[in-house]
Design an enzyme around this catalytic site. Structure first.
Site, mmCIF file in Angstrom:
data_model
loop_
_atom_site.group_PDB
_atom_site.id
_atom_site.type_symbol
_atom_site.label_atom_id
_atom_site.label_comp_id
_atom_site.label_asym_id
_atom_site.label_seq_id
_atom_site.Cartn_x
_atom_site.Cartn_y
_atom_site.Cartn_z
ATOM 1 N N ALA A 112 0.911 -1.172 -0.069
ATOM 2 C CA ALA A 112 0.010 -0.053 -0.184
ATOM 3 C C ALA A 112 0.866 1.382 0.238
ATOM 4 C CB ALA A 112 -0.905 0.054 1.248
ATOM 5 N N MET A 113 0.397 2.356 -0.242
ATOM 6 C CA MET A 113 0.881 3.903 -0.250
ATOM 7 C C MET A 113 -0.003 4.866 0.038
ATOM 8 S SD MET A 113 3.588 5.454 -0.552
ATOM 9 C CE MET A 113 3.877 7.487 -0.677
ATOM 10 N N GLU A 114 0.495 5.677 1.052
ATOM 11 C CA GLU A 114 -0.424 6.553 1.834
ATOM 12 C C GLU A 114 -0.522 7.753 0.949
ATOM 13 O OE1 GLU A 114 3.837 7.407 3.493
ATOM 14 O OE2 GLU A 114 2.695 5.591 2.648
ATOM 15 N N ASN A 115 -0.510 8.097 -0.142
ATOM 16 C CA ASN A 115 -0.768 9.279 -1.176
ATOM 17 C C ASN A 115 -1.846 10.078 -0.432
ATOM 18 O OD1 ASN A 115 1.187 8.363 -3.161
ATOM 19 N ND2 ASN A 115 -0.656 6.625 -3.611
ATOM 20 N N HIS B 145 -3.067 1.285 9.010
ATOM 21 C CA HIS B 145 -1.772 2.046 8.921
ATOM 22 C C HIS B 145 -1.825 3.402 7.770
ATOM 23 C CE1 HIS B 145 2.679 1.764 8.761
ATOM 24 N NE2 HIS B 145 2.540 2.183 7.616
ATOM 25 N N GLU B 146 -2.441 2.898 6.600
ATOM 26 C CA GLU B 146 -2.327 4.298 5.836
ATOM 27 C C GLU B 146 -3.271 5.195 5.922
ATOM 28 O OE1 GLU B 146 -0.191 3.755 3.658
ATOM 29 O OE2 GLU B 146 0.144 1.484 4.085
ATOM 30 N N HIS C 60 -1.361 7.467 8.247
ATOM 31 C CA HIS C 60 -0.339 8.251 7.685
ATOM 32 C C HIS C 60 -0.906 9.715 7.136
ATOM 33 C CE1 HIS C 60 3.203 6.342 7.210
ATOM 34 N NE2 HIS C 60 2.801 5.144 6.804
ATOM 35 N N GLU D 179 6.760 6.220 9.778
ATOM 36 C CA GLU D 179 6.352 4.760 9.660
ATOM 37 C C GLU D 179 6.255 4.120 11.065
ATOM 38 O OE1 GLU D 179 5.586 2.868 7.143
ATOM 39 O OE2 GLU D 179 5.921 4.765 5.661
#
Length: 425
Positions: A338-341, A371-372, A375, A394
């Site tokens: 995943a990525m928190e953009n 998690h995301e 963020h 993180e």
């Protein structure tokens, strides 16, 4: 075996004495017994060996040479060479861009326009570009309404592009840099890349520079206005909600989608996507879940959890989610889980099939969402200056993901133990 001090479920079941968790012994095995005298002899032998090594080093190692003595040995030269190579001064490390100028605004629409502010007197503009061909004839720098002459421009080592101006920008001056460029849309899962159903971005940590010329370091926060061209039968997404769309030069088969300005953010959190994906609305009007049309039904689980986690963090931090919307997209061709953009989270563990997904699958989806979403505050609203502070965002997101998931309801209480396959009774 135990993981992080927590036993596996099978070991708990076999722990019939109900004592604290211990490693189960299993079948008896033959043991090796060493007598006390033998232990003493072994210790004396070790001391003698250490003494012998010390004597050998003392008599054979080269001494310091006085003036006129023989030159150092080859071994000494080799050691000095290694030590010298390790003594790298700060001036020798060319990782970071100069702090003499910084961007405040970007606008992209095939061309890039940057509003830059001088932090100190400078006649150079240095930014990042990787695998990008910049049209030198298109590069222009304007201060107020006047054009600034460019003395020289070219690529530099370290994914950089350097422009030398004919005049010096004084501290506090603003200028606008505009340029045209062409990039490569490949399948390498970095920068702006192509998939089977979409073209998407993965800019973290240092791949925004593959998509467009920019100051690609977390220190350089700026506002972005993104314009995306798309075929008429596709949709686009970016960090902000869509502002407007219009036909591309009266061609009804192509459209420009224009997104409003973002808050200040680093380049690694910028995201955009052109796709055939479809959306499902969650119970929170701000949150949509995106997937292929034949898979949108499997976003229901995440669509139920995400609004609850978001609401919990808003109350926990005492700060509302900073953006108007949050899109969470199932991206199968993705280099990370995943990525928190900011406002556009991408995942490859989003989908849950009630008929086939295991409890472990559901736990992973819930934890990644926790998690995301955490963020969006730690890492996005507050970002690190440099990557040696990565542990801050993180570490906090990893810690807070348990709080977010644990807030969902009774099923998720004591989630740490559930995640480590420990049965709670």
């Amino acid at each position: 075996m135990f993981s992080s001090g927590i036993p596996a479920s099978a070991e708990v079941e076999n722990n019939s004495n109900q004592k604290k968790y211990t490693v189960n012994r299993g079948r008896p095995s033959k043991s090796v017994v060493i007598s006390r005298p033998l232990c003493v002899l072994m210790a004396i032998g070790a001391l003698l060996l250490a003494l012998l090594v010390g004597l050998v080093v003392f008599f054979l190692a080269p001494r310091e040479c006085a003036a006129g003595d023989e030159a150092p040995s080859a071994l000494t030269k080799a050691v000095d060479s290694v030590v010298g190579a390790m003594r790298i001064s700060e001036d020798d490390v060319d990782e970071r861009l100069p702090r003499s100028i910084r961007p405040t605004h970007y606008s992209t629409s095939g061309l890039v326009s940057m509003v830059l502010k001088a932090e100190e007197d400078t006649s150079e503009i240095i930014f990042h570009a990787r695998n990008i061909s910049i049209d030198k004839h298109s590069v222009s720098v304007r201060k107020s309404s006047s054009q600034i002459k460019i003395n020289a421009q070219d690529y530099a080592e370290g994914d950089k592009y350097k422009i030398r101006l004919d005049e010096t920008l004084s501290k506090g001056d603003e200028c606008e840099l505009s340029l045209g460029y062409t990039g490569i849309l490949d399948r390498h899962l970095k920068g702006f890349y192509k998939g089977n159903y979409f073209a998407s971005t993965q800019f973290s940590p240092t791949d925004a520079r593959k998509a467009f010329p920019c100051f690609d370091e977390p220190y350089f926060k700026a506002k972005f206005i993104i314009s995306l061209a798309r075929p008429f039968n596709m949709t686009t997404l970016s960090n902000m909600p869509l502002g407007k769309y219009e036909a591309y030069e009266n061609d009804k088969t192509w459209y420009w989608d224009v997104y409003p300005e973002t808050p200040d953010m680093p380049t690694y959190l910028l995201a955009f996507m052109v796709s055939e994906l479809q959306s499902e609305q969650s119970t929170d009007t701000r949150i949509k879940l995106w997937a292929r049309s034949d898979l949108t039904q499997f976003t229901a689980y995440a669509g139920d959890l995400a609004p609850k986690i978001l609401k919990y963090f808003e109350e926990y931090f005492g700060t509302s989610f900073p953006l108007p919307k949050m899109d969470i997209v199932a991206v199968p061709e993705f280099g990370f889980s995943a990525m928190e953009n900011w406002g556009l989270i991408t995942e490859n563990v989003l989908l849950v099939d009630p008929a086939t997904s295991t409890n472990s699958d559901k736990r992973e989806t819930a934890m990644v969402l926790g998690h995301e979403i955490a963020h969006q505050w730690f890492g996005n609203l507050v970002s690190p200056k440099w990557w040696n502070d990565l542990w801050l965002k993180e570490g906090f997101a990893t810690y807070l993901e348990y709080f977010g998931v644990n807030s969902i309801g009774r099923l998720w209480k004591n989630f740490y133990f559930l995640r480590h396959n420990v049965r709670w009774v």
